[in-house]
Motif scaffolding. Structure first.
Motif, PDB file in Angstrom:
ATOM      1  N   ARG A   1       0.835  -1.206   0.000  1.00 52.59           N
ATOM      2  CA  ARG A   1       0.000   0.000   0.000  1.00 52.59           C
ATOM      3  C   ARG A   1       0.869   1.254   0.000  1.00 52.59           C
ATOM      4  O   ARG A   1       0.547   2.243  -0.643  1.00 52.59           O
ATOM      5  CB  ARG A   1      -0.930  -0.009   1.210  1.00 52.59           C
ATOM      6  CG  ARG A   1      -2.013   1.051   1.107  1.00 52.59           C
ATOM      7  CD  ARG A   1      -2.962   1.034   2.276  1.00 52.59           C
ATOM      8  NE  ARG A   1      -3.731  -0.192   2.383  1.00 52.59           N
ATOM      9  CZ  ARG A   1      -4.795  -0.487   1.638  1.00 52.59           C
ATOM     10  NH1 ARG A   1      -5.206   0.351   0.693  1.00 52.59           N
ATOM     11  NH2 ARG A   1      -5.443  -1.620   1.808  1.00 52.59           N
TER      12      ARG A   1
ATOM     13  N   GLU B   1      -0.753  -4.727   3.303  1.00 52.18           N
ATOM     14  CA  GLU B   1      -0.162  -3.895   4.353  1.00 52.18           C
ATOM     15  C   GLU B   1       1.248  -4.403   4.613  1.00 52.18           C
ATOM     16  O   GLU B   1       1.501  -5.613   4.541  1.00 52.18           O
ATOM     17  CB  GLU B   1      -0.989  -3.978   5.637  1.00 52.18           C
ATOM     18  CG  GLU B   1      -2.492  -3.827   5.452  1.00 52.18           C
ATOM     19  CD  GLU B   1      -2.880  -2.517   4.767  1.00 52.18           C
ATOM     20  OE1 GLU B   1      -2.149  -1.518   4.907  1.00 52.18           O
ATOM     21  OE2 GLU B   1      -3.915  -2.504   4.076  1.00 52.18           O
TER      22      GLU B   1
ATOM     23  N   SER C   1      -6.750   9.962  -0.565  1.00 54.26           N
ATOM     24  CA  SER C   1      -7.803  10.417   0.335  1.00 54.26           C
ATOM     25  C   SER C   1      -7.247  10.378   1.754  1.00 54.26           C
ATOM     26  O   SER C   1      -6.226   9.738   2.029  1.00 54.26           O
ATOM     27  CB  SER C   1      -9.008   9.498   0.227  1.00 54.26           C
ATOM     28  OG  SER C   1      -8.682   8.233   0.759  1.00 54.26           O
ATOM     29  N   GLU C   2      -7.961  11.070   2.671  1.00 54.02           N
ATOM     30  CA  GLU C   2      -7.478  11.125   4.046  1.00 54.02           C
ATOM     31  C   GLU C   2      -7.385   9.711   4.623  1.00 54.02           C
ATOM     32  O   GLU C   2      -6.457   9.386   5.359  1.00 54.02           O
ATOM     33  CB  GLU C   2      -8.421  11.983   4.889  1.00 54.02           C
ATOM     34  CG  GLU C   2      -7.693  12.592   6.074  1.00 54.02           C
ATOM     35  CD  GLU C   2      -8.597  13.490   6.889  1.00 54.02           C
ATOM     36  OE1 GLU C   2      -9.399  14.233   6.282  1.00 54.02           O
ATOM     37  OE2 GLU C   2      -8.511  13.422   8.122  1.00 54.02           O
ATOM     38  N   GLU C   3      -8.363   8.892   4.233  1.00 51.90           N
ATOM     39  CA  GLU C   3      -8.381   7.520   4.748  1.00 51.90           C
ATOM     40  C   GLU C   3      -7.182   6.723   4.223  1.00 51.90           C
ATOM     41  O   GLU C   3      -6.526   6.001   4.960  1.00 51.90           O
ATOM     42  CB  GLU C   3      -9.684   6.845   4.332  1.00 51.90           C
ATOM     43  CG  GLU C   3      -9.914   5.544   5.074  1.00 51.90           C
ATOM     44  CD  GLU C   3     -11.287   4.966   4.775  1.00 51.90           C
ATOM     45  OE1 GLU C   3     -11.404   3.742   4.725  1.00 51.90           O
ATOM     46  OE2 GLU C   3     -12.223   5.777   4.574  1.00 51.90           O
ATOM     47  N   GLU C   4      -6.864   6.901   2.917  1.00 46.15           N
ATOM     48  CA  GLU C   4      -5.707   6.208   2.338  1.00 46.15           C
ATOM     49  C   GLU C   4      -4.415   6.671   3.013  1.00 46.15           C
ATOM     50  O   GLU C   4      -3.514   5.879   3.255  1.00 46.15           O
ATOM     51  CB  GLU C   4      -5.624   6.478   0.826  1.00 46.15           C
ATOM     52  CG  GLU C   4      -6.583   5.630   0.007  1.00 46.15           C
ATOM     53  CD  GLU C   4      -6.591   6.035  -1.469  1.00 46.15           C
ATOM     54  OE1 GLU C   4      -6.627   5.140  -2.315  1.00 46.15           O
ATOM     55  OE2 GLU C   4      -6.560   7.257  -1.771  1.00 46.15           O
ATOM     56  N   ARG C   5      -4.354   7.970   3.310  1.00 39.64           N
ATOM     57  CA  ARG C   5      -3.164   8.501   3.994  1.00 39.64           C
ATOM     58  C   ARG C   5      -3.013   7.870   5.362  1.00 39.64           C
ATOM     59  O   ARG C   5      -1.923   7.493   5.772  1.00 39.64           O
ATOM     60  CB  ARG C   5      -3.253  10.027   4.124  1.00 39.64           C
ATOM     61  CG  ARG C   5      -2.767  10.763   2.896  1.00 39.64           C
ATOM     62  CD  ARG C   5      -2.367  12.188   3.214  1.00 39.64           C
ATOM     63  NE  ARG C   5      -3.481  13.006   3.656  1.00 39.64           N
ATOM     64  CZ  ARG C   5      -4.310  13.634   2.839  1.00 39.64           C
ATOM     65  NH1 ARG C   5      -4.161  13.531   1.544  1.00 39.64           N
ATOM     66  NH2 ARG C   5      -5.278  14.378   3.316  1.00 39.64           N
ATOM     67  N   LYS C   6      -4.131   7.763   6.067  1.00 43.91           N
ATOM     68  CA  LYS C   6      -4.106   7.163   7.399  1.00 43.91           C
ATOM     69  C   LYS C   6      -3.560   5.741   7.325  1.00 43.91           C
ATOM     70  O   LYS C   6      -2.737   5.329   8.127  1.00 43.91           O
ATOM     71  CB  LYS C   6      -5.512   7.153   7.994  1.00 43.91           C
ATOM     72  CG  LYS C   6      -5.507   7.687   9.428  1.00 43.91           C
ATOM     73  CD  LYS C   6      -6.860   7.645  10.072  1.00 43.91           C
ATOM     74  CE  LYS C   6      -7.188   8.981  10.745  1.00 43.91           C
ATOM     75  NZ  LYS C   6      -8.621   9.253  10.732  1.00 43.91           N
ATOM     76  N   LYS C   7      -4.033   5.004   6.318  1.00 40.28           N
ATOM     77  CA  LYS C   7      -3.614   3.604   6.180  1.00 40.28           C
ATOM     78  C   LYS C   7      -2.109   3.464   5.980  1.00 40.28           C
ATOM     79  O   LYS C   7      -1.531   2.462   6.354  1.00 40.28           O
ATOM     80  CB  LYS C   7      -4.328   2.954   4.987  1.00 40.28           C
ATOM     81  CG  LYS C   7      -5.756   2.533   5.296  1.00 40.28           C
ATOM     82  CD  LYS C   7      -6.308   1.711   4.147  1.00 40.28           C
ATOM     83  CE  LYS C   7      -7.796   1.499   4.282  1.00 40.28           C
ATOM     84  NZ  LYS C   7      -8.411   1.193   2.980  1.00 40.28           N
TER      85      LYS C   7
ATOM     86  N   THR D   1       0.268  11.334   8.862  1.00 37.24           N
ATOM     87  CA  THR D   1      -0.581  12.190   9.682  1.00 37.24           C
ATOM     88  C   THR D   1      -0.375  13.647   9.278  1.00 37.24           C
ATOM     89  O   THR D   1       0.590  13.984   8.584  1.00 37.24           O
ATOM     90  CB  THR D   1      -0.225  12.022  11.175  1.00 37.24           C
ATOM     91  OG1 THR D   1       1.149  12.400  11.349  1.00 37.24           O
ATOM     92  CG2 THR D   1      -0.400  10.561  11.619  1.00 37.24           C
TER      93      THR D   1
END
Ligand code: PLP
Length: 400
Positions: free
Chosen positions: A118, A143, A365-371, A375
């Motif tokens: 990822r 992951e 996306s913010e979610e992809e960044r989080k994954k 931060t």
């Protein structure tokens, strides 16, 4: 393309060390007896007669015909990288992304599937999500910490396992040997983008990679001058990449190749200093009250410290950390930086600070960044070759 025969193999290269080959693998001298390889700014080459012309076009001879296919300077650069990575063959590209795209495009067919880590370079991620679907090439992500689950996600149409280590910008370390053996077991092509380590610190072919990709723009040039890319590895795969690239035209310019061959002569000494400086900065940040966390592969606190030690000679030039106070504090930090450059590049002699959330990884996306662990307060430092005390002083005053 086979290894070019233009390079100087008078002396056995087998027992020579990395640093020596980086300097001494050079073009055969011309009649002018130049000490340093000259530049061949020529788009094409002449034939001696009608028979030579026919045989050259029929590829009965390995020789330069047209610089979209090959050029002495690009051959010299490719040869050096092959030697450094322990690869059979390679091809040089106008940029790292040209290498990434052409490698995939040459090896995949419509309907194929890629299994990718990822955490990959932002533009590589964009290829997967915005362009490959147009050609019915599908990607799924794994992951970095879940290699056990990986085998279950292999599909009948999976062709490639793709990874970077250390990753950008989170400097996670992936187990290349584990990935290599999964790829081998399932007969998949294992490709590693080795840009963050450079061939001086890590040679993925030793761990089972079939192909290794570099953006020459980063540590290889190391002085922020040229864009370049290169793919090296198994000769049969490089042959396909060469066939594709010779027609589609992403070739590296001879001028840039010449610059890079010179850059590689100093790769080892530059990277030693990059790594020494980066480790000192990481240790400084680790004890700083305004820093939430620091990640650097050769810090004992890195979750993959032991693995990093096994795979890499040193930790590389990139340090990631989080300023406490989130986005506001992050922005204030960048506005207070005086010496270091605010830029998106890395692996340069000049130290660079980047805010991944608003630059290199803003398309996620913010979610992809989080994954992938990005931060809002995260800072990526590409530690350069300035004096370490000056680098630390600038970061220190910006944190205050
Ligand atoms: C920069 C980079 C690339 C792309 O290279 P360009 O030369 O900018 O096209 C690919 N992979 C990684 C890990 C990079 O850092």
């Amino acid at each position: 393309m086979k290894k070019p025969e233009t390079t100087n193999h008078k002396q056995e290269t087998e027992n020579r060390r990395f640093e020596t080959n980086a300097i001494r693998n050079q073009l055969e001298r011309t009649q002018y007896l130049e000490h340093s390889s000259p530049m061949f700014l020529t788009s094409s080459y002449v034939f001696e007669d009608a028979e030579d012309m026919r045989a050259s076009f029929a590829e009965e001879k390995e020789r330069n015909v047209y610089s979209r296919y090959s050029n002495p300077n690009t051959s010299e650069f490719v040869e050096k990288v092959c030697e450094m990575e322990g690869a059979e063959a390679g091809f040089a590209f106008a940029s790292g992304m040209a290498a990434v795209f052409s490698t995939f495009a040459a090896l995949l067919n419509s309907g194929d599937h890629i299994l990718s880590a990822r955490s990959v370079f932002g533009s590589t991620h964009s290829l997967y999500t915005n362009f490959f679907p147009k050609w019915n090439i599908e990607t799924s992500f794994f992951e970095v910490d879940d290699l056990e689950g990986l085998e279950a996600t292999i599909q009948p149409n999976t062709k490639i396992i793709y990874a970077e280590s250390p990753t950008n910008p989170g400097v996670d370390v992936l187990d290349l040997e584990a990935l290599g053996s999964i790829a081998k077991k399932h007969n998949l092509i294992f490709i590693v983008d080795n840009c963050f380590a450079s061939p001086y610190l890590q040679q993925p072919i030793k761990f089972g990679a079939d192909l290794v990709i570099h953006s020459g723009t980063k540590l290889m040039d190391g002085q922020g001058r040229v864009l370049a890319g290169v793919t090296v590895g198994k000769a049969d795969m490089i042959e396909k990449i060469y066939r594709f690239s010779r027609i589609t035209g992403p070739a590296l310019s001879p001028f840039n190749a010449w610059v890079l061959s010179k850059s590689l002569e100093t790769l080892a000494v530059r990277i030693d200093r990059h790594c020494e400086n980066a480790l000192k900065l990481a240790e400084f940040l680790e004890n700083h009250p305004k820093v939430n966390w620091v990640k650097y592969p050769f810090l004992k606190s890195h979750p993959k410290y032991e693995l990093a030690k096994k795979q890499m000679k040193a930790g590389g030039c990139v340090v990631a950390f989080e300023v406490n106070g989130g986005l506001q504090a992050g922005r204030k930090f960048f506005d207070s930086i005086k010496l270091l450059s605010l830029s998106a590049n890395l692996g340069d002699s000049r130290s660079i600070v980047t805010h991944p959330a608003s630059t290199t990884h803003s398309k996620l996306s913010e979610e992809e960044r989080k994954k992938v662990g990005i931060t809002d307060g995260m800072v990526r430092v590409s530690v350069g070759l300035e004096h370490i005390n000056d680098i630390i002083a600038d970061i220190s005053q910006a944190l205050e």
